[in-house]
Design an enzyme around this catalytic site. Structure first.
Site, PDB file in Angstrom:
ATOM      1  N   GLY A 182      83.440 -64.317  -5.228  1.00 42.61           N
ATOM      2  CA  GLY A 182      83.804 -63.688  -3.938  1.00 42.61           C
ATOM      3  C   GLY A 182      85.308 -63.331  -4.463  1.00 42.61           C
ATOM      4  N   ARG A 225      90.942 -63.073  -5.388  1.00 42.91           N
ATOM      5  CA  ARG A 225      92.388 -62.746  -5.285  1.00 42.91           C
ATOM      6  C   ARG A 225      92.692 -61.407  -4.730  1.00 42.91           C
ATOM      7  NH1 ARG A 225      93.415 -61.731 -11.754  1.00 42.91           N
ATOM      8  NH2 ARG A 225      91.218 -61.026 -12.272  1.00 42.91           N
ATOM      9  N   GLY A 237      94.766 -67.053  -7.682  1.00 44.34           N
ATOM     10  CA  GLY A 237      94.838 -66.052  -6.598  1.00 44.34           C
ATOM     11  C   GLY A 237      95.799 -64.740  -6.905  1.00 44.34           C
ATOM     12  N   ASP A 260      78.264 -59.406 -10.789  1.00 41.07           N
ATOM     13  CA  ASP A 260      79.367 -59.354  -9.778  1.00 41.07           C
ATOM     14  C   ASP A 260      80.418 -58.447 -10.043  1.00 41.07           C
ATOM     15  OD1 ASP A 260      80.188 -61.498 -11.905  1.00 41.07           O
ATOM     16  OD2 ASP A 260      81.994 -61.613 -10.998  1.00 41.07           O
ATOM     17  N   ASN A 261      80.159 -57.573 -11.120  1.00 37.72           N
ATOM     18  CA  ASN A 261      81.174 -56.444 -11.672  1.00 37.72           C
ATOM     19  C   ASN A 261      80.573 -55.084 -11.613  1.00 37.72           C
ATOM     20  OD1 ASN A 261      83.324 -58.171 -11.767  1.00 37.72           O
ATOM     21  ND2 ASN A 261      83.157 -58.496 -14.000  1.00 37.72           N
ATOM     22  N   ASP A 321      86.272 -53.260 -11.435  1.00 35.85           N
ATOM     23  CA  ASP A 321      86.650 -54.607 -11.995  1.00 35.85           C
ATOM     24  C   ASP A 321      87.036 -54.338 -13.563  1.00 35.85           C
ATOM     25  OD1 ASP A 321      86.118 -55.356  -9.494  1.00 35.85           O
ATOM     26  OD2 ASP A 321      85.399 -57.262 -10.203  1.00 35.85           O
TER      27      ASP A 321
HETATM   28  P1  AMP Z   1      86.431 -61.100 -12.951  1.00 40.20           P
HETATM   29  O1  AMP Z   1      85.973 -61.707 -14.182  1.00 40.20           O
HETATM   30  O2  AMP Z   1      87.936 -60.595 -12.986  1.00 40.20           O
HETATM   31  O3  AMP Z   1      85.706 -60.079 -12.036  1.00 40.20           O
HETATM   32  O4  AMP Z   1      86.497 -62.402 -11.909  1.00 40.20           O
HETATM   33  C1  AMP Z   1      85.263 -63.299 -11.690  1.00 40.20           C
HETATM   34  C2  AMP Z   1      85.556 -63.846 -10.542  1.00 40.20           C
HETATM   35  O5  AMP Z   1      87.063 -65.002 -10.544  1.00 40.20           O
HETATM   36  C3  AMP Z   1      86.025 -63.133  -9.033  1.00 40.20           C
HETATM   37  O6  AMP Z   1      85.168 -63.945  -8.080  1.00 40.20           O
HETATM   38  C4  AMP Z   1      87.396 -63.062  -9.019  1.00 40.20           C
HETATM   39  O7  AMP Z   1      87.695 -62.988  -7.671  1.00 40.20           O
HETATM   40  C5  AMP Z   1      87.734 -64.461  -9.449  1.00 40.20           C
HETATM   41  N1  AMP Z   1      88.975 -64.696 -10.239  1.00 40.20           N
HETATM   42  C6  AMP Z   1      89.276 -63.952 -11.314  1.00 40.20           C
HETATM   43  N2  AMP Z   1      90.570 -64.343 -11.443  1.00 40.20           N
HETATM   44  C7  AMP Z   1      91.252 -64.890 -10.412  1.00 40.20           C
HETATM   45  C8  AMP Z   1      92.347 -65.766 -10.318  1.00 40.20           C
HETATM   46  N3  AMP Z   1      93.380 -65.773 -10.838  1.00 40.20           N
HETATM   47  N4  AMP Z   1      92.579 -66.471  -9.072  1.00 40.20           N
HETATM   48  C9  AMP Z   1      91.580 -66.493  -8.081  1.00 40.20           C
HETATM   49  N5  AMP Z   1      90.224 -65.990  -8.332  1.00 40.20           N
HETATM   50  C10 AMP Z   1      90.176 -65.102  -9.498  1.00 40.20           C
HETATM   51 MG    MG Z   2      85.217 -59.212 -10.997  1.00 40.13          MG
END
Ligand code: AMP
Ligand code: MG
Length: 507
Positions: free
Chosen positions: A99, A102, A138, A264-265, A274
């Site tokens: 989800g 952030r 976040g 998810d990306n 993303d």
């Molecule tokens: P990502 O690899 O950046 O696509 O992130 C994968 C998941 O981790 C997604 O649900 C993001 O919202 C969550 N996420 C990544 N970094 C953070 C963060 N610093 N704080 C909260 N959620 C994060």
């Molecule tokens: Mg992502």
């Protein structure tokens, strides 16, 4: 294309007309919440071209309201902030609920008429904790926010479907990653940030009613032409599969590596979203892994087409309850290979300046990639300089030839290429003459890409509160195909220190 008069009617921030089609979905799809304020925010960068997409006056960039709004410290009139829920497969493994951990959606701003759905979601990334933050804080760091900003705008200028970046707002608030960094909020624009994982979320919870609600929303808003199809959900899968295949072909053709192709990306609209540990290919290596955290090379350059097909299977699995028949899912997914092949063939022919397709072209292209691999030739410079090759004047090849360690191997390939160009001229196609071919090739082979080290220089200056290099890079990258003599240095081979740069999932 802007609708007539759209760009002319630039609006101040507080007059952006918001709508809320996503927020009109049932409450289970999101959580309404406020962004977490960012202390003492300052403007790092903003994109006038992105602002124009929503008719926002770039004169607003300098105002305290703009900075406060895109720091998450002020809610503009009409916004209804929320964080969306989704799930996904990460590195091939079901990860369960993820989800917007952030990211916070403000709503949809009216956009040019040609934008799917007629609006663009405005999303603050790094705007604080949400119910989906899991172990995260976040926040996003300045470094990764600048990288996402620059790459989004660079990809758009390359003509590759992508989310856009409106601005980055920084703060001195400390954020811990491998080392202490500072927080930033990047504001992104896209018709929708719905992902493959948004569908998987409901499938794995056995919630077919919500799955259908989501699919119906996506079709009605973004694929209205599919509404009256015989089997609309199968048609949706087929169309997303086709778009995904074409998107990856476009990535391969510019040497773009996403870095984290988890489901998810993956955008349900077939756009690049993303940006994290992405990279552009420099010294060519088909097995190159741009993400230091990807120890197995699951998302290596040459793996991207296969992985994105796998991701489409994950989407197909999730849509099975709506599609009904496994055979119909397979049929929808089966278009991937041909869509990819057709697109990459067209792109590679254009990159080589070939207007016709001939039987043995794949041999010439395979030999080219082998030569590039053996010599670790810079991907971008190779194609750009190939455009300067002249049929009858080998001296013009020198800058291209200089990229190779094995010069005789290059000469060999170049003579095959010349023979092939000669066959292109059959029938008196004078558009295949050197000058015309050069112009055609330079229009598809960029001179300027976002090399990691260029981003790094801009980031290090920004960390010292000098944001001028980001603005300069943005200007250069907005015209990737033009010769910009004053920015020649930005098209050069990376310096030696660049090979020490590592990018990871940490952002
Ligand atoms: P990502 O690899 O950046 O696509 O992130 C994968 C998941 O981790 C997604 O649900 C993001 O919202 C969550 N996420 C990544 N970094 C953070 C963060 N610093 N704080 C909260 N959620 C994060
Ligand atoms: Mg992502």
């Amino acid at each position: 294309m802007n609708a007539p008069g759209f760009a002319a009617a630039l609006k101040p921030l507080d007059q952006l007309p918001f709508s809320h089609s996503y927020a009109a979905l049932p409450p289970a799809f999101y959580t309404r919440l406020q962004p977490t304020p960012l202390p003492a925010p300052y403007l790092v960068c903003a994109s006038p071209a992105a602002a124009a997409l929503i008719g926002l006056d770039p004169a607003e960039f300098a105002t305290p309201e703009f900075i406060a709004t895109f720091a998450g410290n002020r809610i503009p009139p009409g916004a209804q902030p929320l964080a969306a829920v989704y799930s996904g497969h990460q590195f091939g493994v079901w990860a369960g609920q993820l989800g917007d951990g952030r990211a916070i959606l403000l709503g949809e701003a009216a956009a040019e008429a040609s934008a799917p759905g007629g609006a663009l979601e405005i999303q603050l990334k790094g705007a604080g904790l949400t119910p989906y933050s899991r172990m995260g804080d976040g926040r996003a760091v300045l470094r990764s926010s600048i990288r996402e900003f620059l790459c989004s705008e660079a990809m758009a200028a390359l003509g590759i479907p992508t989310s856009r970046a409106l601005c980055v707002i920084g703060s001195d608030e400390p954020v811990m990653r491998e080392r202490l960094e500072t927080a930033a909020v990047a504001t992104r624009l896209a018709p929708s940030f719905i992902r493959f994982g948004s569908f998987e979320h409901w499938y794995y919870r056995d919630r077919t009613a919500e799955l259908k609600t989501l699919a119906d929303y996506v079709i009605a808003r973004f694929y209205p032409e599919l509404r009256d199809a015989d089997k609309p959900y199968q048609a949706l899968l087929a169309e997303v599969t086709r778009r995904t295949a074409e998107l990856v072909a476009q990535w391969q053709a510019v040497g773009f590596m996403h870095g984290v192709l988890n489901t998810d990306n993956m955008s349900i609209l077939g756009i690049t979203i993303d940006y994290g540990p992405f990279g552009f290919m420099e010294a060519f290596d088909a097995g190159h892994i741009c993400n230091h955290s990807d120890t197995q090379g699951r998302y290596a350059y040459a793996m991207q087409p296969k992985i994105c097909h796998w991701n489409c299977y994950a989407l197909g699995q999730a849509l099975l309850p709506l599609i009904g028949e496994v055979d119909d899912v397979h049929a929808a997914l089966s278009g991937y290979a041909s869509a990819y092949q057709e697109k990459i063939d067209a792109l590679l022919h254009a990159k080589l300046g070939l207007q016709t397709r001939q039987d043995d072209d794949s041999q010439l292209i395979d030999a080219m990639f082998k030569l590039m691999q053996d010599n670790h030739v810079d991907f971008t410079l190779f194609f750009r300089r190939l455009g300067d090759l002249q049929q009858e004047n080998p001296a013009a090849d020198e800058p291209l030839r200089d990229l190779f360690i094995d010069r005789p191997a290059f000469d060999d390939w170049a003579s095959q290429y010349r023979l092939r160009l000669g066959r292109e001229n059959d029938g008196g196609r004078d558009s295949a003459s050197d000058a015309a071919r050069r112009a055609a090739m330079h229009a598809v082979n960029p001179k300027y890409i976002l090399r990691n080290y260029l981003a790094q220089v801009a980031i290090e200056k920004a960390q010292n509160k000098d944001f001028s290099e980001i603005a300069r890079l943005l200007k250069v990258l907005e015209h990737p195909f033009d010769d910009q003599p004053e920015y020649e240095a930005y098209a050069a081979l990376p310096p030696d220190w660049a090979s020490q740069l590592e990018v990871s999932c940490s952002s």
